[in-house]
Scaffold this motif. Sequence first.
Motif, short mmCIF file in Angstrom:
data_model
loop_
_atom_site.label_atom_id
_atom_site.label_comp_id
_atom_site.label_asym_id
_atom_site.label_seq_id
_atom_site.Cartn_x
_atom_site.Cartn_y
_atom_site.Cartn_z
N LEU A 197 99.78 71.93 69.35
CA LEU A 197 101.03 73.14 69.36
C LEU A 197 100.86 73.89 67.31
O LEU A 197 101.06 75.08 67.83
CB LEU A 197 102.19 72.20 68.69
N LEU A 198 100.85 73.37 66.25
CA LEU A 198 99.83 74.20 65.22
C LEU A 198 98.70 74.89 65.30
O LEU A 198 98.94 76.19 64.76
CB LEU A 198 99.71 73.35 64.24
N THR A 199 98.07 74.98 66.06
CA THR A 199 96.64 75.92 66.38
C THR A 199 97.74 77.37 67.58
O THR A 199 97.29 78.31 67.07
CB THR A 199 95.88 75.54 67.67
N LEU A 200 98.77 76.79 67.82
CA LEU A 200 98.99 78.48 69.03
C LEU A 200 100.46 78.71 67.84
O LEU A 200 100.05 80.20 67.94
CB LEU A 200 100.53 77.13 70.01
N LYS A 201 100.92 77.87 67.45
CA LYS A 201 102.34 78.69 65.85
C LYS A 201 101.16 79.90 64.89
O LYS A 201 102.04 80.58 64.52
CB LYS A 201 102.42 77.72 64.93
N LYS A 202 100.22 78.96 64.76
CA LYS A 202 99.55 80.03 63.96
C LYS A 202 98.88 81.71 64.38
O LYS A 202 98.64 82.23 64.37
CB LYS A 202 98.10 79.42 63.60
N VAL A 203 98.43 81.51 65.45
CA VAL A 203 98.00 82.71 66.31
C VAL A 203 99.13 83.42 66.95
O VAL A 203 99.45 84.57 66.31
CB VAL A 203 97.55 82.52 67.95
N ILE A 204 100.78 82.98 67.34
CA ILE A 204 101.85 84.12 67.30
C ILE A 204 102.22 84.40 65.84
O ILE A 204 101.93 85.99 65.63
CB ILE A 204 102.82 82.97 67.81
#
Length: 382
Positions: A122-129
């Motif tokens: 989830l953290l990886t996806l949040k960083k992309v956004i």
Amino acid sequence: MARRGDGIEIRENSIRITFYIDKERHRETIKVDGKPIPPTPANLKYARRLAAEIRDRIKYGSFSFAEYFPASGAGAVTTLSEWLDVWLSSQRLEHSTLKGYNTCANFWKRSIGDKSIKTLKLLTLKKVIASRPDLTGKTLNNYIMALRQALDLAVSENLLSENPAANLPLVKYQKPLPDPLDRDEAEAIISSMLKRDEQVGNMVEFWMFTGLRTSEIIALKWSNVDLRKGRSLISETVVLGRHKVSTKTHTAREINLNSRAMAALKRQAVHSRMAGEHVFLDSRHGTPWEHERAFRRAFWEPCLKRLGIRYRRPYNMRHTYATIMLMAGITPAFAATQMGHSIEIFLRTYARWLDGSQNDMEMRRLEASFDKNCSLDVPEGI
């Protein structure tokens, strides 16, 4: 190895199917319980049925590697890019929707496409956004929703135990209010268009006083227009150059034509009624419009610039008609029907114009209640 014209390859101890997706050849061995099936007469009959079924599923956009060949399709997937391709191949969608999904998939492919779907956090996806503040909230939310759907499928196929995008929050943003033209601007645009090109002017006037969607007006056919009764059936659209026998909401509607719309149609009949089935044509070529872009670049943008009118998209002619109806006192229920909206969506979209006159009336009542002869006692120092 024997080859057959039906896409079947007979090998010594197995049967292989050959098929094409977007001109790319795929060759897959038929297996049961993970083992190739031998080329017996019964198995060959089964293979022919399977090959025909796969070709049909590909034709209608519902084929999925994960369903038919889990070992070489979903089971072999390691990266997010690979899984997004599998997910896209399983979608049966309208051309325009599939194009949008491809855009969403490409966003994630460029960002973290090389990562294994099993290691996504989830953290990886949040960083992309968070790394894309340049994109609108609506765009980012489209990307998030598409990724959720793709990874939901991975969970269903037992490739993931849980969807890492399930708790990825949508981006909060304020939806912009409709930005209609005022009546003077609308009339100036119509007048200018008619002077330069009557066919284009006819379309603009009809658009301005019916509020049709872009896809609906360029698809309008004379067979769906009743000049005697002053009505028109809206049941077809053209989206990205492709004709569809449905509207955006998949519900046909009949609209009443006011005198301005009728006048535009009667003038246009001279140009196109005997020329073909479409009402409005690109006058430069005598052909139906395929998309908004050609009209916008050749006619709309130069007209607004010429008149010194602040730029809005041609779609805003739809908002213009909605606000004209409300300011004329038309009931929201009737207006919503004409626009092809539910009443709920119509009220939510155009509440500002619906409440405007009532708000002015209430403020006048408040002002009238003030005793203008009385003075307020204001403490010193304030």
